[in-house]
Every structure is written in structure tokens, then in C-alpha cells.
Write a protein that holds these residues in place. Structure first.
Motif, PDB file in Angstrom:
ATOM      1  N   ILE A 187       1.074  -1.193  -0.053  1.00  0.00           N
ATOM      2  CA  ILE A 187       0.028   0.254   0.053  1.00  0.00           C
ATOM      3  C   ILE A 187       0.756   1.207  -0.032  1.00  0.00           C
ATOM      4  O   ILE A 187       1.800   1.387   0.764  1.00  0.00           O
ATOM      5  CB  ILE A 187      -1.035  -0.214   1.215  1.00  0.00           C
ATOM      6  N   ILE A 188       0.842   2.171  -0.964  1.00  0.00           N
ATOM      7  CA  ILE A 188       1.560   3.329  -1.170  1.00  0.00           C
ATOM      8  C   ILE A 188       1.348   4.359  -0.094  1.00  0.00           C
ATOM      9  O   ILE A 188       0.004   4.397   0.763  1.00  0.00           O
ATOM     10  CB  ILE A 188       1.582   4.061  -2.625  1.00  0.00           C
ATOM     11  N   PRO A 189       2.017   5.368   0.253  1.00  0.00           N
ATOM     12  CA  PRO A 189       1.804   5.974   1.501  1.00  0.00           C
ATOM     13  C   PRO A 189       0.617   6.978   1.391  1.00  0.00           C
ATOM     14  O   PRO A 189      -0.444   7.337   2.361  1.00  0.00           O
ATOM     15  CB  PRO A 189       3.191   6.926   1.508  1.00  0.00           C
ATOM     16  N   LYS A 190       0.357   7.324   0.177  1.00  0.00           N
ATOM     17  CA  LYS A 190      -0.826   8.137  -0.073  1.00  0.00           C
ATOM     18  C   LYS A 190      -2.177   7.579   0.331  1.00  0.00           C
ATOM     19  O   LYS A 190      -2.882   8.140   0.969  1.00  0.00           O
ATOM     20  CB  LYS A 190      -0.689   8.636  -1.741  1.00  0.00           C
ATOM     21  N   GLU A 191      -2.197   6.079  -0.221  1.00  0.00           N
ATOM     22  CA  GLU A 191      -3.246   5.290   0.290  1.00  0.00           C
ATOM     23  C   GLU A 191      -3.512   5.222   1.677  1.00  0.00           C
ATOM     24  O   GLU A 191      -4.543   5.207   2.461  1.00  0.00           O
ATOM     25  CB  GLU A 191      -3.329   3.929  -0.465  1.00  0.00           C
ATOM     26  N   ARG A 192      -2.383   5.066   2.387  1.00  0.00           N
ATOM     27  CA  ARG A 192      -2.463   4.670   4.057  1.00  0.00           C
ATOM     28  C   ARG A 192      -2.865   5.980   4.584  1.00  0.00           C
ATOM     29  O   ARG A 192      -3.571   5.663   5.481  1.00  0.00           O
ATOM     30  CB  ARG A 192      -0.983   4.399   4.375  1.00  0.00           C
ATOM     31  N   LEU A 193      -2.440   7.136   4.043  1.00  0.00           N
ATOM     32  CA  LEU A 193      -2.890   8.545   4.702  1.00  0.00           C
ATOM     33  C   LEU A 193      -4.487   8.455   4.496  1.00  0.00           C
ATOM     34  O   LEU A 193      -5.040   8.863   5.659  1.00  0.00           O
ATOM     35  CB  LEU A 193      -2.100   9.240   3.915  1.00  0.00           C
ATOM     36  N   LYS A 194      -4.886   8.118   3.502  1.00  0.00           N
ATOM     37  CA  LYS A 194      -6.423   8.332   3.345  1.00  0.00           C
ATOM     38  C   LYS A 194      -7.011   7.224   4.422  1.00  0.00           C
ATOM     39  O   LYS A 194      -8.514   7.623   4.599  1.00  0.00           O
ATOM     40  CB  LYS A 194      -6.757   7.738   1.927  1.00  0.00           C
ATOM     41  N   MET A 195      -6.449   6.185   4.857  1.00  0.00           N
ATOM     42  CA  MET A 195      -7.171   5.391   5.783  1.00  0.00           C
ATOM     43  C   MET A 195      -7.123   6.031   7.204  1.00  0.00           C
ATOM     44  O   MET A 195      -7.866   5.347   8.204  1.00  0.00           O
ATOM     45  CB  MET A 195      -6.369   3.926   5.671  1.00  0.00           C
ATOM     46  N   PHE A 196      -6.154   6.984   7.645  1.00  0.00           N
ATOM     47  CA  PHE A 196      -6.109   7.369   9.087  1.00  0.00           C
ATOM     48  C   PHE A 196      -7.289   8.169   9.288  1.00  0.00           C
ATOM     49  O   PHE A 196      -7.377   9.362   8.662  1.00  0.00           O
ATOM     50  CB  PHE A 196      -4.734   8.208   9.090  1.00  0.00           C
ATOM     51  N   PRO A 197      -7.836   8.192  10.231  1.00  0.00           N
ATOM     52  CA  PRO A 197      -8.869   9.124  10.588  1.00  0.00           C
ATOM     53  C   PRO A 197      -8.183  10.290  11.205  1.00  0.00           C
ATOM     54  O   PRO A 197      -7.206  10.288  12.059  1.00  0.00           O
ATOM     55  CB  PRO A 197      -9.548   8.692  11.828  1.00  0.00           C
ATOM     56  N   THR A 198      -8.878  11.704  10.993  1.00  0.00           N
ATOM     57  CA  THR A 198      -7.994  12.920  11.303  1.00  0.00           C
ATOM     58  C   THR A 198      -8.441  13.549  12.728  1.00  0.00           C
ATOM     59  O   THR A 198      -8.172  14.624  12.809  1.00  0.00           O
ATOM     60  CB  THR A 198      -8.226  13.676  10.118  1.00  0.00           C
ATOM     61  N   CYS A 199      -9.450  12.718  13.268  1.00  0.00           N
ATOM     62  CA  CYS A 199      -9.989  13.263  14.507  1.00  0.00           C
ATOM     63  C   CYS A 199      -9.386  13.134  15.591  1.00  0.00           C
ATOM     64  O   CYS A 199     -10.010  13.329  16.637  1.00  0.00           O
ATOM     65  CB  CYS A 199     -11.500  13.231  14.461  1.00  0.00           C
ATOM     66  N   GLY A 200      -8.139  12.437  15.711  1.00  0.00           N
ATOM     67  CA  GLY A 200      -7.647  12.054  16.610  1.00  0.00           C
ATOM     68  C   GLY A 200      -6.743  13.111  17.340  1.00  0.00           C
ATOM     69  O   GLY A 200      -6.434  14.348  16.992  1.00  0.00           O
ATOM     70  N   TYR A 201      -5.869  12.740  18.506  1.00  0.00           N
ATOM     71  CA  TYR A 201      -4.897  13.689  19.076  1.00  0.00           C
ATOM     72  C   TYR A 201      -3.667  13.739  18.361  1.00  0.00           C
ATOM     73  O   TYR A 201      -2.929  14.891  18.193  1.00  0.00           O
ATOM     74  CB  TYR A 201      -4.540  13.145  20.362  1.00  0.00           C
ATOM     75  N   LEU A 202      -3.308  12.789  17.480  1.00  0.00           N
ATOM     76  CA  LEU A 202      -2.200  12.894  16.608  1.00  0.00           C
ATOM     77  C   LEU A 202      -2.407  14.019  15.517  1.00  0.00           C
ATOM     78  O   LEU A 202      -3.354  13.983  14.855  1.00  0.00           O
ATOM     79  CB  LEU A 202      -1.976  11.540  15.978  1.00  0.00           C
ATOM     80  N   PRO A 203      -1.345  14.829  15.335  1.00  0.00           N
ATOM     81  CA  PRO A 203      -1.533  16.046  14.408  1.00  0.00           C
ATOM     82  C   PRO A 203      -1.118  15.449  13.097  1.00  0.00           C
ATOM     83  O   PRO A 203      -0.705  14.325  12.867  1.00  0.00           O
ATOM     84  CB  PRO A 203      -0.551  17.020  14.619  1.00  0.00           C
ATOM     85  N   LYS A 204      -1.574  16.215  12.083  1.00  0.00           N
ATOM     86  CA  LYS A 204      -1.384  15.890  10.674  1.00  0.00           C
ATOM     87  C   LYS A 204      -0.168  15.541  10.199  1.00  0.00           C
ATOM     88  O   LYS A 204       0.176  14.508   9.491  1.00  0.00           O
ATOM     89  CB  LYS A 204      -2.090  16.815   9.843  1.00  0.00           C
ATOM     90  N   ILE A 205       0.744  16.093  10.891  1.00  0.00           N
ATOM     91  CA  ILE A 205       2.246  16.085  10.471  1.00  0.00           C
ATOM     92  C   ILE A 205       2.500  14.389  11.037  1.00  0.00           C
ATOM     93  O   ILE A 205       3.417  13.758  10.297  1.00  0.00           O
ATOM     94  CB  ILE A 205       3.178  17.129  11.022  1.00  0.00           C
ATOM     95  N   ALA A 206       1.949  14.127  12.187  1.00  0.00           N
ATOM     96  CA  ALA A 206       2.233  12.832  12.611  1.00  0.00           C
ATOM     97  C   ALA A 206       1.776  11.796  11.768  1.00  0.00           C
ATOM     98  O   ALA A 206       2.347  10.632  11.534  1.00  0.00           O
ATOM     99  CB  ALA A 206       1.774  12.505  13.952  1.00  0.00           C
ATOM    100  N   LEU A 207       0.454  11.806  11.182  1.00  0.00           N
ATOM    101  CA  LEU A 207      -0.144  11.151  10.296  1.00  0.00           C
ATOM    102  C   LEU A 207       0.552  10.964   9.015  1.00  0.00           C
ATOM    103  O   LEU A 207       1.122   9.831   8.472  1.00  0.00           O
ATOM    104  CB  LEU A 207      -1.593  11.736  10.131  1.00  0.00           C
ATOM    105  N   ALA A 208       1.013  12.039   8.441  1.00  0.00           N
ATOM    106  CA  ALA A 208       1.737  12.045   7.443  1.00  0.00           C
ATOM    107  C   ALA A 208       3.142  11.169   7.400  1.00  0.00           C
ATOM    108  O   ALA A 208       3.428  10.490   6.616  1.00  0.00           O
ATOM    109  CB  ALA A 208       2.010  13.503   6.857  1.00  0.00           C
ATOM    110  N   SER A 209       3.925  11.461   8.595  1.00  0.00           N
ATOM    111  CA  SER A 209       4.914  10.807   8.689  1.00  0.00           C
ATOM    112  C   SER A 209       4.772   9.317   8.904  1.00  0.00           C
ATOM    113  O   SER A 209       5.575   8.636   8.433  1.00  0.00           O
ATOM    114  CB  SER A 209       5.543  11.177  10.142  1.00  0.00           C
ATOM    115  N   MET A 210       3.921   8.918   9.702  1.00  0.00           N
ATOM    116  CA  MET A 210       3.523   7.495   9.836  1.00  0.00           C
ATOM    117  C   MET A 210       3.186   6.735   8.652  1.00  0.00           C
ATOM    118  O   MET A 210       3.373   5.506   8.468  1.00  0.00           O
ATOM    119  CB  MET A 210       2.457   7.115  11.070  1.00  0.00           C
ATOM    120  N   SER A 211       2.566   7.592   7.699  1.00  0.00           N
ATOM    121  CA  SER A 211       1.982   6.743   6.222  1.00  0.00           C
ATOM    122  C   SER A 211       3.134   6.358   5.652  1.00  0.00           C
ATOM    123  O   SER A 211       3.106   5.311   4.688  1.00  0.00           O
ATOM    124  CB  SER A 211       1.287   7.553   5.629  1.00  0.00           C
TER     125      SER A 211
END
Lengths: 152, 350
Positions: free
Chosen positions: B228-252
Motif C-alpha cells: 500500500i503506497i503512503p498516499k493510500e495509507r494516509l487516506k485510511m487514517f482518521p483525522t479526528c484524533g490527538y495525533l496531528p496531521k504531521i504525525a499522520l503524514a510521517s506514519m504513512s
């Protein structure tokens, strides 16, 4: 021969241990996923066939035929897919991978078990052949008398 | 606020607190772990608040029978609360049901892609996730038809992302489809609870943010080694959590558990989930267990406050966890592997 019997029993208990551990890990997966899990019955693929990664072949040995396991590399283009991802999806949990490893170990042990069993059987056959030969040497008169009865 | 709340929902809150007080305590779990057979487990369960749930059961004792009867009790309790509720609690209770609908849809998509008969698949669906159009799903012969013709009029329709490729649905991994639906559900639920305001918003946004972060970290870890490419992984991460967007982008983009741990270490509480996992090499205590323990603790703490809808959500979650614990104990007994029987998730009710 006693060594072979000991090895066989040890392998049997190892197979039992690995399969029990794998079943427990699968139960753990069910605990984690709860009602979210999709039953395996719905997930087992019946569409495009894919090729097995593990093959068992027979090779010749000095005492008989030996099973050997060949593991092929994953190659989606040629149809060699990783079964756990092909069946359960691309987001496979850690526990499912651990269970998969235990089942792979089980396979290795089963093949080893079959080889030891074959070797044991070959040893038993050799012992019986030797015994027959010894009997024939010890009793040659008996063999001549039998021959006379037959000729009469 | 409290008088207005009690007028409408006081009875249901009291009832739910009563249900929660009837949940299994530590001593009940001790009794269960000392059982030697599934019959003993069933007798022990009947001695708790569950009562005679196995009375009408004709089939032989098995883990599936135990799970089914416990699930039916949870269904009864949910539907009693739901049927006596008024708005906005009714909508809130429906939101609790949507994950089960998503799971049923994922099951049907997986089954249809594997050419299973619809009748068999419908029997496997969870009853809490049933909806009116479920019976009409039989007319769909492939998963793309399922979405276009049937699900478009169901509550699930609003969780279907617009950019999900319907024409290639049969080739898309069902877990990816489920992840997209669940992300949309979590974000909409979060927005609804925020709109309700008051204690409900405070409690529920905390719980849902934790759930969102948990899903993000779990997806990031499970996607390691997949294609799964990083862009697709990022689409699966919910954005309403405590983790900021930069953390989500990094983890993807990460493909290593240690690096994901380093990202989580920055945020209080999540880094500790990864600690000491190597000590248990048999896979009994994993990241999921840590998350379940934390979820149980947060849901129990919900009951410390009054006059909010969070207790209904927390009760259903705790009850599900209790069912899973009992099923785990039953599996250990059925498989005669009782050395790990105490590895259930503790619910700190005592």
C-alpha cells in the motif's frame, strides 16, 4: 533404531506443541478483533487460482526416498502470492503473522517426521532381511529336506 | 442541565448504570478460569447477572454457542435502551450500531468477491448491524452493484468516500474498503458529538480521539511490508484524533515498528504501548492488548461523570470486551491450554 524411535516421538510432540500454540494465537486474534472479524469461510478465495509457495518433492537417498520441502519466493506477476495476505487482506495483524509462522514450522516438522518414519521403516526392513539371511545360513539341512519333499 | 437531562434520559442512564454494575467482577473471572469444561463455564455464567441465557439451547456446549448467547444478551440490552430513547439519543445510539453495519458490508463484499452464496453470507452477519435493505442485497451479484443499487439508500451511504473507485471494487482489498468507511464514520460521529455540546462532547471527543489514534497506529503497523503506497495509507487514517496531521503524514511513510514508536513517543501515552513488547515472544500480549486495556480504562472512567450520553457508548464497548474475555476463557478450556487462560483483558470495575 531406538534413536530413530526417540526422534520420531520427539517430533510428534513438537508438531503437537506448535499446532497448539498456533491455535491459541488464532484465538487471540479473535479476542482482538471481536465482532469485527470476517469469518474465514467468506474470505477463502474461490476466484483466481494462485500457485503454492511451498512444494514437497521426493529425492533419492542411500536408504530410500526422502521428502524435501522447497519454498519459492513471492512473485505476484507469476501467480506466487503470499497466502496470508491473499486470504486475509493487506492489513494483516501481528498475531496472524505469528500464527502463520507457527503453521510453517509445523509443516517443516511434519516433513521431518515423515522422513524419520521412512528411515525407521527402511531400518526395520533391513533388520528383517538380515534375520532371514541368518536363518537360511543356520539351517541349510532344513532347506535340503524341504527341497526333497517338494521334489517327491 | 441536569434536570433537563434527567427528564428525558434519567431512566435510561440509571438503567445503563445498573447494567454496568451487573458486569463480571474479578471474582467472577476467577470462577470462570477455574472451570474444567465448557459445561462448567455455562453453569458459572448462569450464576452471574447473565442469568439463564443457555436455557433454550439444544445444541452441545461449544464456544460458538456461548458467544452467540452472550451476544444475544448484549443485543437485548442495546435494543431496550434504543427503543426507549428520544432524540438526540436515538441518533447517538444509531451511531453506535454503524460499525457493525460496516463490518457486515465488508463481510458481504469479501464473500461476493469470493463467489459465496448470499444466503450463507447473510447468516454470518452480526444482528446489531442489520438494516432494512440487507434482505435486498441478494439481488446484487457483484460488489459494485451492491454499492450502486442497494447501499445508496442505507445509512452506510454517507460513509462511502467519493473517491472510492466503484468500478474496480472487486479488485480492491476489502480491508481498505472497511478502513475508508470506518474513517468516515469516526469523523462524522466526532462531529455529531461535538455539536451536542456539554459533558457529552467532552467525554465522547476524548473517547473517539483515542479510537482514531488507535486505528491510525494499528493500520500503520499492520501495513508494514504491504504494497500500500503512503498516499493510500494516509487516506485510511482518521483525522479526528490527538495525533496531528504531521504525525499522520510521517506514519504513512514508515515501514518499521521502531520508527512508528519514535513518532508515538512524542505524544504522551502512545509510546508506552510499544514498551516491553519484546519480552513476550509468544505473541500473547501485543500492541492490540495494550490498546484494549487503555480503552477499557477510559470507558470505565466515563461512568464517573453524569448527565451525558457517553455512558451508553462506554457500556456497549465494555460489554463487548466482556463477551470477548469470556470467549477467550472458553477457547482456552476447549483447547485444553489453560496456562494462558488469565491473559484476558482486565476491566477495572472493582
Amino acid at each position: 533404531m531406538i534413536q530413530l524411535i526417540e526422534d520420531l516421538e520427539l517430533l510428534h510432540s513438537q508438531v503437537n506443541k506448535e499446532s497448539c500454540r498456533a491455535q491459541l494465537v488464532l484465538a487471540r486474534v479473535r479476542l482482538h478483533q471481536g465482532f469485527e472479524r470476517i469469518p474465514a469461510e467468506a474470505q477463502l478465495p474461490r476466484g483466481r487460482p494462485y500457485k503454492a509457495l511451498t512444494r514437497v518433492v521426493e529425492n533419492d537417498n542411500y536408504w530410500g526416498k526422502v521428502f524435501k520441502m522447497i519454498r519459492l519466493p513471492v512473485n505476484p506477476i507469476l501467480g506466487y502470492l503470499l497466502p496470508v495476505r491473499n486470504i486475509f487482506g493487506c492489513l494483516v495483524s501481528d498475531n496472524l503473522r505469528i500464527a502463520n509462522r507457527h503453521w510453517d514450522n509445523c509443516l517443516d516438522l511434519v516433513v521431518e517426521c515423515a522422513n524419520v518414519q521412512r528411515k525407521l521403516q527402511s531400518t526395520i526392513n533391513s533388520i528383517e532381511n538380515l534375520r532371514n539371511l541368518l536363518n537360511q545360513r543356520q539351517c541349510p539341512q532344513m532347506s535340503n529336506d524341504k527341497l526333497k519333499v517338494i521334489l517327491k | 442541565m441536569s434536570m433537563i437531562f434527567n427528564t428525558e434520559y434519567g431512566y435510561l442512564e440509571a438503567l445503563t448504570r445498573g447494567f454496568k454494575n451487573g458486569m463480571l467482577k474479578h471474582s467472577d473471572y476467577l470462577n470462570l478460569t477455574q472451570c474444567e469444561s465448557l459445561e462448567d463455564v455455562m453453569i458459572s455464567i448462569q450464576g452471574t447477572d447473565y442469568g439463564l441465557i443457555f436455557g433454550g439451547e439444544q445444541s452441545a456446549p461449544s464456544v460458538e454457542v456461548i458467544e452467540r448467547c452472550l451476544r444475544d444478551r448484549l443485543l437485548q440490552q442495546y435494543y431496550y435502551i434504543r427503543s426507549h430513547s428520544t432524540e438526540p439519543l436515538t441518533t447517538f445510539m444509531e451511531f453506535i450500531r454503524y460499525p457493525f453495519m460496516i463490518d457486515n458490508v465488508a463481510l458481504l463484499v469479501a464473500g461476493l468477491n469470493n463467489h459465496r452464496s448470499m444466503k450463507r453470507l447473510l447468516r454470518m452477519c452480526h444482528p446489531l448491524g442489520e438494516f432494512d435493505q440487507l434482505g435486498a442485497i441478494e439481488v446484487a451479484s457483484n460488489s459494485a452493484e451492491l454499492f450502486d443499487a442497494v447501499l445508496i439508500d442505507t445509512p452506510i451511504a454517507r460513509f462511502v468516500p467519493r473517491d472510492l473507485p466503484m468500478e474496480s471494487l472487486r479488485y480492491l482489498d476489502v480491508e481498505i474498503v472497511r478502513a475508508h468507511l470506518y474513517r468516515a464514520y469516526l469523523e462524522k460521529f466526532y462531529a455529531y458529538c461535538s455539536q451536542l455540546g456539554g459533558n457529552t462532547a467532552n467525554v465522547m471527543t476524548n473517547l473517539l480521539s483515542f479510537e482514531a489514534d488507535r486505528r491510525t497506529i494499528t493500520i500503520a503497523v499492520n501495513a508494514i511490508g504491504s504494497d500500500i503506497i503512503p498516499k493510500e495509507r494516509l487516506k485510511m487514517f482518521p483525522t479526528c484524533g490527538y495525533l496531528p496531521k504531521i504525525a499522520l503524514a510521517s506514519m504513512s511513510t514508515l515501514n518499521d515498528t521502531d520508527k512508528i514508536r519514535d513518532v508515538c513517543n512524542v505524544f504522551d501515552g502512545y509510546g508506552k504501548m510499544f514498551d516491553n513488547l519484546e519480552r513476550d515472544s509468544d505473541g500473547m500480549i501485543t500492541l492490540e492488548d495494550r490498546f484494549l486495556m487503555m480503552e477499557a480504562k477510559k470507558n470505565v472512567q466515563t461512568f464517573l461523570q453524569q448527565y451525558h450520553f457517553g455512558i451508553f457508548y462506554s457500556f456497549i464497548k465494555l460489554k463487548q470486551l466482556e463477551v470477548r474475555n469470556i470467549v477467550w476463557i472458553s477457547e482456552c478450556i476447549a483447547q485444553r491450554q489453560t496456562d494462558r487462560i488469565n491473559a484476558f483483558i482486565p476491566i477495572p470495575l472493582d
